[in-house]
Scaffold this active site. Structure first.
Site, PDB file in Angstrom:
ATOM      1  CG  ASP A 120       1.325   3.588   5.548  1.00 10.22           C
ATOM      2  OD1 ASP A 120       0.751   3.703   6.646  1.00 10.22           O
ATOM      3  OD2 ASP A 120       1.547   4.559   4.803  1.00 10.22           O
ATOM      4  CB  CYS A 162      -2.253   8.014   9.146  1.00  5.98           C
ATOM      5  SG  CYS A 162      -3.292   7.907   7.693  1.00  5.98           S
ATOM      6  CB  CYS A 217      -0.949   0.004   1.191  1.00  3.15           C
ATOM      7  SG  CYS A 217      -1.886  -1.526   1.319  1.00  3.15           S
ATOM      8  CG  ASP A 277      -6.038  -6.724  -3.428  1.00  2.00           C
ATOM      9  OD1 ASP A 277      -5.471  -6.314  -2.384  1.00  2.00           O
ATOM     10  OD2 ASP A 277      -7.155  -7.254  -3.424  1.00  2.00           O
ATOM     11  N   PRO A 325       1.705   7.604  -1.990  1.00  2.00           N
ATOM     12  CG  PRO A 325       2.005   9.865  -1.463  1.00  2.00           C
ATOM     13  CD  PRO A 325       1.252   8.639  -1.040  1.00  2.00           C
ATOM     14  N   GLY A 326       4.431   7.087  -1.826  1.00  2.00           N
ATOM     15  CA  GLY A 326       5.792   6.557  -1.800  1.00  2.00           C
ATOM     16  C   GLY A 326       6.743   7.193  -0.804  1.00  2.00           C
ATOM     17  N   GLY A 327       6.214   7.925   0.178  1.00  2.00           N
ATOM     18  CA  GLY A 327       7.100   8.526   1.184  1.00  2.00           C
ATOM     19  C   GLY A 327       7.883   7.451   1.923  1.00  2.00           C
TER      20      GLY A 327
HETATM   21  C1  SAM Z   1      -2.142   5.132   3.699  1.00  2.00           C
HETATM   22  S1  SAM Z   1      -1.891   5.296   1.969  1.00  2.00           S
HETATM   23  C2  SAM Z   1      -0.216   4.813   1.855  1.00  2.00           C
HETATM   24  C3  SAM Z   1       0.808   5.919   2.026  1.00  2.00           C
HETATM   25  C4  SAM Z   1       2.202   5.485   1.621  1.00  2.00           C
HETATM   26  N1  SAM Z   1       2.606   4.262   2.297  1.00  2.00           N
HETATM   27  C5  SAM Z   1       3.232   6.548   1.859  1.00  2.00           C
HETATM   28  O1  SAM Z   1       3.924   6.523   2.869  1.00  2.00           O
HETATM   29  O2  SAM Z   1       3.367   7.445   0.996  1.00  2.00           O
HETATM   30  C6  SAM Z   1      -2.763   3.915   1.404  1.00  2.00           C
HETATM   31  C7  SAM Z   1      -2.499   3.488  -0.052  1.00  2.00           C
HETATM   32  O3  SAM Z   1      -2.881   2.121  -0.120  1.00  2.00           O
HETATM   33  C8  SAM Z   1      -3.463   1.842  -1.362  1.00  2.00           C
HETATM   34  N2  SAM Z   1      -4.221   0.596  -1.164  1.00  2.00           N
HETATM   35  C9  SAM Z   1      -5.402   0.441  -0.521  1.00  2.00           C
HETATM   36  N3  SAM Z   1      -5.757  -0.855  -0.488  1.00  2.00           N
HETATM   37  C10 SAM Z   1      -4.782  -1.541  -1.149  1.00  2.00           C
HETATM   38  C11 SAM Z   1      -4.573  -2.913  -1.452  1.00  2.00           C
HETATM   39  N4  SAM Z   1      -5.454  -3.854  -1.086  1.00  2.00           N
HETATM   40  N5  SAM Z   1      -3.470  -3.246  -2.127  1.00  2.00           N
HETATM   41  C12 SAM Z   1      -2.551  -2.314  -2.508  1.00  2.00           C
HETATM   42  N6  SAM Z   1      -2.701  -0.998  -2.263  1.00  2.00           N
HETATM   43  C13 SAM Z   1      -3.804  -0.610  -1.579  1.00  2.00           C
HETATM   44  C14 SAM Z   1      -4.262   3.087  -1.667  1.00  2.00           C
HETATM   45  O4  SAM Z   1      -4.512   3.206  -3.057  1.00  2.00           O
HETATM   46  C15 SAM Z   1      -3.337   4.173  -1.120  1.00  2.00           C
HETATM   47  O5  SAM Z   1      -2.477   4.637  -2.135  1.00  2.00           O
END
Ligand code: SAM
Length: 430
Positions: free
Chosen positions: A307, A360, A244, A291, A247-249
């Site tokens: 995350d 978060c 998840c 996924d 944007p990749g931080g």
């Molecule tokens: C909390 S944000 C992640 C922030 C990121 N880790 C960062 O530090 O920049 C959640 C992300 O998870 C993705 N997401 C949600 N469910 C997912 C899944 N089942 N598999 C992969 N990505 C998922 C969403 O599209 C979103 O971009």
């Protein structure tokens, strides 16, 4: 008749209609505004964000002046006008005049210009006295969140969290490893936090114009958001999955440590942003669009960072739309998704491998509840609690279980931080 120009007040009303009327996020609402000057757009954003932050308070101020509720767009205009007068320091002349002009441009708005003019003039005349005796933290927090925080943290802490949401947060930056924190702090006018993040007060220049952006010396990341990857402590050459990831931080932090990183993100357009962000920073990772709950890698990982998607109630300071677009049912739906992702994370770890789980959110069902459910369900995971030495300045945020629980009310003298829950576990079997 020519279409009236999209002024900041008209745009602010449109943003409030999108968020409060259609439950779209403020970010989505901003993206659908017509083209307008950056300064006007910025002011519209500020007005709308201030209304969302202080909605209950603004409605309590306006209520005595209204015999019956006006139509929604007019109500939003009144809120926007009162926010300018009470919180943004806009002159009464501009706040009243420009807001009335925006109402005139609304469909059937002409009929309400007199009302809006009269009400806003009265608010202007009362000034900050209008806020006296109002319980801002309580009024500005929806009932279900207030109750949830009371139950989880107690009355005093719940109030402190709600009060922290009234202020605009500072800007935090994570430096690329090897960069000199003291030197960058001086160049940026920032302070160095005990956890290593750099902090700029609100009101800084646009992120792209700050020194170091173009050369990729740092990236924007709240001080609390920088902790999960740091606590996973990846070593050079380790195979690490970031689930998840957009944007990749956190992907950037993991990649900067020298680990071999695979970032998994479900939304293709968001996955593209991971690559863009890493390119600016001169870092690299494999990006997989999948996924994460169903994805099977070719080989198990040494470490996994999960995350997970969550209600994001720990980031209300940055996203004041959250209390208005989320509903209580979202917590249970996201908790179910978190359970599935935790099971998947355990599955792709090698025996002895480390897992850091982060959200978060400050709702307990998504934090300590999720980890408790994972352990109770028999996943092959063992707690690996945090020690105070790993969290300088945040010793008080370590829970009795050894997890990290930050809230926006922490570090009040430094400007707070996002609310994150972080836990570390290891895979059984080594
Ligand atoms: C909390 S944000 C992640 C922030 C990121 N880790 C960062 O530090 O920049 C959640 C992300 O998870 C993705 N997401 C949600 N469910 C997912 C899944 N089942 N598999 C992969 N990505 C998922 C969403 O599209 C979103 O971009």
């Amino acid at each position: 008749m020519a279409t009236p120009r999209m002024t900041p007040r008209r745009a602010a009303i449109a943003l409030l209609e999108s968020v409060l009327g259609r439950r779209r996020t403020l970010e989505e609402a901003l993206a659908s505004l017509p083209a307008m000057e950056a300064r006007d757009r910025g002011f519209a954003h500020l007005i709308a964000a201030t209304v969302l932050r202080r909605l209950g308070t603004l409605d309590a101020v306006l209520e005595p002046f209204l015999r019956r509720a006006p139509p929604d767009p007019v109500r939003h205009a009144l809120r926007a006008g009162a926010a300018q007068l009470l919180f943004l320091g806009t002159s009464a002349h501009a706040a009243v005049g420009e807001t009335v002009a925006a109402v005139r441009a609304l469909p059937k708005g002409q009929a309400f210009t007199g009302l809006v003019n009269a009400v806003l003039r009265r608010v202007a005349a009362t000034g900050e006295g209008a806020l006296e005796g109002l319980d801002g933290p309580r009024l500005d927090t929806p009932e279900w969140l207030w109750r949830s925080w009371h139950a989880a943290y107690g009355a005093g802490a719940a109030r402190a969290i709600a009060a922290a949401h009234a202020a605009e947060p500072p800007l935090d930056l994570t430096l690329k490893p090897g960069e000199d924190a003291a030197r960058w702090a001086e160049r940026l006018g920032a302070t160095v936090l005990p956890t290593g993040s750099l902090r700029l007060p609100p009101g800084h220049a646009a992120v792209r114009d700050l020194p170091g952006f173009a050369e990729g010396a740092w990236w924007v990341q709240d001080a609390a958001a920088a902790l999960p990857a740091a606590l996973l402590a990846p070593r050079p050459g380790e195979r690490v999955a970031d689930l998840c990831a957009a944007p990749g931080g956190k992907t950037a932090q993991l990649a900067a440590s020298g680990a071999v990183v695979t970032a998994v993100e479900r939304a293709p357009e968001r996955a593209a942003r991971i690559g863009e962000n890493l390119a600016r920073l001169g870092l690299s990772a494999e990006v997989v669009v999948a996924d994460a709950a169903a994805w099977t890698p070719p080989a198990p990982f040494d470490a996994v960072l999960l995350d997970a998607p969550c209600t994001a109630t720990g980031t209300i300071r940055r996203h004041p739309d959250i209390p208005h677009v989320k509903r209580p049912g979202d917590v249970a739906a996201l908790a179910a998704a978190q359970d599935a992702l935790l099971a998947a994370a355990a599955r792709i770890l090698r025996p002895g491998g480390r897992l850091v789980y982060a959200v978060c959110s400050i709702e307990p069902e998504e934090g300590k509840g999720a980890v408790a459910r994972a352990l109770a369900s028999g996943l092959p995971l063992i707690p690996a609690p945090f020690s105070p030495g790993e969290l300088p300045g945040l010793e008080e945020a370590i829970t009795p279980e050894g997890w990290l629980r930050t809230t926006p009310a922490l570090w009040p003298d430094r400007g707070g931080m996002d609310g994150f829950f972080v836990a570390r576990l290891t895979r059984k079997g080594e």
